[in-house]
Design an enzyme around this catalytic site. Structure first.
Site, short mmCIF file in Angstrom:
data_model
loop_
_atom_site.label_atom_id
_atom_site.label_comp_id
_atom_site.label_asym_id
_atom_site.label_seq_id
_atom_site.Cartn_x
_atom_site.Cartn_y
_atom_site.Cartn_z
N ARG A 51 125.75 -17.21 -7.45
CA ARG A 51 125.10 -16.12 -8.11
C ARG A 51 125.31 -14.64 -7.62
O ARG A 51 125.82 -13.68 -8.20
CB ARG A 51 123.59 -16.14 -8.22
CG ARG A 51 122.77 -16.79 -9.24
CD ARG A 51 121.59 -17.24 -8.90
NE ARG A 51 121.81 -18.26 -7.81
CZ ARG A 51 122.48 -19.68 -8.27
NH1 ARG A 51 122.35 -19.69 -9.16
NH2 ARG A 51 122.54 -20.31 -7.03
N THR A 52 125.22 -14.47 -6.17
CA THR A 52 125.53 -13.13 -5.82
C THR A 52 126.86 -12.61 -6.03
O THR A 52 127.26 -11.80 -6.49
CB THR A 52 125.20 -13.13 -4.22
OG1 THR A 52 123.76 -13.56 -4.19
CG2 THR A 52 125.08 -11.65 -3.78
N LYS A 80 142.02 -16.83 10.92
CA LYS A 80 143.04 -16.60 11.98
C LYS A 80 142.48 -15.79 13.22
O LYS A 80 143.23 -15.35 14.22
CB LYS A 80 144.14 -15.82 11.57
CG LYS A 80 145.00 -16.45 10.39
CD LYS A 80 146.13 -15.63 9.73
CE LYS A 80 146.76 -15.67 8.67
NZ LYS A 80 147.53 -15.06 7.98
N ARG A 101 129.13 -10.93 2.47
CA ARG A 101 128.35 -11.97 2.60
C ARG A 101 128.79 -12.46 4.02
O ARG A 101 130.01 -12.82 3.99
CB ARG A 101 127.82 -12.79 1.48
CG ARG A 101 127.21 -14.08 2.12
CD ARG A 101 126.74 -15.05 1.31
NE ARG A 101 125.69 -14.23 0.36
CZ ARG A 101 124.93 -15.18 -0.38
NH1 ARG A 101 125.45 -16.29 -0.76
NH2 ARG A 101 124.06 -14.44 -1.16
N HIS A 129 118.74 -9.63 2.41
CA HIS A 129 119.62 -9.74 1.35
C HIS A 129 119.04 -8.83 0.30
O HIS A 129 118.19 -9.17 -0.65
CB HIS A 129 119.16 -11.38 0.89
CG HIS A 129 120.14 -11.64 -0.30
ND1 HIS A 129 120.92 -10.90 -1.11
CD2 HIS A 129 120.57 -13.04 -0.64
CE1 HIS A 129 121.67 -11.50 -1.76
NE2 HIS A 129 121.43 -12.87 -1.79
C1 NCD Z 1 119.92 -16.75 -1.80
C2 NCD Z 1 120.53 -16.58 -0.29
O1 NCD Z 1 121.88 -16.62 -0.27
O2 NCD Z 1 119.97 -16.13 0.43
N1 NCD Z 1 120.60 -16.99 -2.78
C3 NCD Z 1 120.76 -16.15 -3.50
O3 NCD Z 1 121.64 -15.04 -3.06
N2 NCD Z 1 120.50 -15.90 -4.82
C4 NCD Z 1 118.77 -17.93 -1.47
C5 NCD Z 1 119.31 -19.21 -1.00
O4 NCD Z 1 120.29 -19.45 -0.75
O5 NCD Z 1 118.38 -19.95 -0.87
#
Ligand code: NCD
Length: 308
Positions: A51-52, A80, A101, A129
């Site tokens: 999703r993100t 690397k 991320r 997040h």
């Molecule tokens: C969340 C995350 O990555 O922290 N997912 C997301 O970005 N929607 C929640 C999760 O992974 O449980």
């Protein structure tokens, strides 16, 4: 130049403007279809994501911009041994904005210090997040009509769940929010958030282990999955993973308007039979994630005032 590391990087007024912009995007997407023409978003994902990453990419494409990036550390020069500081210096030459991320807490912050383009924290370890929080706030405000004056239950892995950590920080700025923290003993909220965020701000909260005990009191239920990748051993994960399963039977204990949120991915914590319940809002929440990321990209690029 602005970055987004933490939901508190935006003031309540800025957040209101951002959520208003996201609602306008939802209503009039055509107005924004070319607003990022010629701009590029880099998605630097050192950890899995559906999703993100894809909602960031969809957001930029909806704005008429382009996207580039990588979706795992293995397919980048991190394999690397390159540092995030070096990577971001290079990405600054290729893109106008980036979402990162990383499994290590603070990695996007380090990147932002060396970056010539806005950096968005798309999740750093078990820490924060912020764009999930923007998504959650937009969903709550759009579907409940307000931010504040509610009791929210946060259920599941409150120890490692970064979405919960960010959401608590954001929600304490709104009036009359009561928190019920629902978790097994081993997965309780970290002390620093309980003490430095909730207690220091004299926030009303209680901790319970049984979901059934909390359900009748809730206006909102925020379910989370047990964060397998942050456990030190598989046995502990297996013991914890099915601690909570929200099903139709348990939902009978909840009020008719209780909204169910989940950042997703779901594993077992919400039974699929709940998906058709009108209170289940988690798939609509994923849609709001695109609008809010569009609004965020426009805001960080300083383009939000250029659209009429
Ligand atoms: C969340 C995350 O990555 O922290 N997912 C997301 O970005 N929607 C929640 C999760 O992974 O449980």
């Amino acid at each position: 130049m602005r970055h987004l590391m933490n939901p508190l990087d935006l003031s309540v007024e800025e957040l209101d403007r951002l959520l208003d912009l996201a609602n306008d995007i939802e209503k009039h997407p055509e107005k924004y279809a070319h607003s990022c023409a010629g701009k590029k978003l880099a998605t630097l994902f050192y950890e899995p994501s559906t999703r993100t990453r894809l909602s960031f990419e969809a957001a930029m494409l909806n704005l008429g911009g382009s996207v580039l990036g990588f979706s795992s550390a293995d397919s980048s020069s991190a394999a690397k041994g390159e540092s995030v500081a070096d990577t971001i210096r290079v990405i600054s030459c290729y893109a106008d904005i980036c979402a990162m991320r990383h499994p290590k807490e603070g990695a996007p912050l380090i990147a932002s210090m060396k970056s010539r383009i806005p950096v968005i924290n798309a999740g750093d370890g078990g820490h924060q997040h912020p764009t999930q929080t923007l998504t959650d706030l937009l969903t709550i405000r759009s579907l409940k009509g307000r931010l504040g004056d509610f009791t929210i239950g946060l259920c599941g892995d409150l120890k490692f769940g970064r979405t919960v950590h960010s959401l608590i920080q954001a929600l304490i700025r709104y009036p009359n929010v009561k928190f019920i923290l629902i978790s097994p003993e081993e997965l309780r909220l970290p002390d620093n958030i309980r003490d430095d965020v909730l207690r220091r701000n004299k926030q009303e909260f209680k901790e319970v282990v049984r979901l059934e005990e909390a359900l009748p009191e809730l206006d909102l239920l925020y379910m989370t999955r047990v964060q397998r990748e942050r456990f030190f051993n598989e046995e502990d994960y297996v013991r914890m993973k099915d601690f909570y399963i929200l099903d139709k039977e348990k939902l009978k204990l909840a009020g008719p308007d209780m909204m169910i949120l989940h950042p997703l991915p779901r594993v077992n914590e919400i039974s699929v039979e709940v998906d058709d319940d009108p209170r289940a809002a988690y798939f609509r929440q994923a849609q709001y994630g695109v609008y809010v990321r569009m609004a965020l990209i426009l805001t960080l690029l300083g383009l939000e005032g250029t659209i009429c």
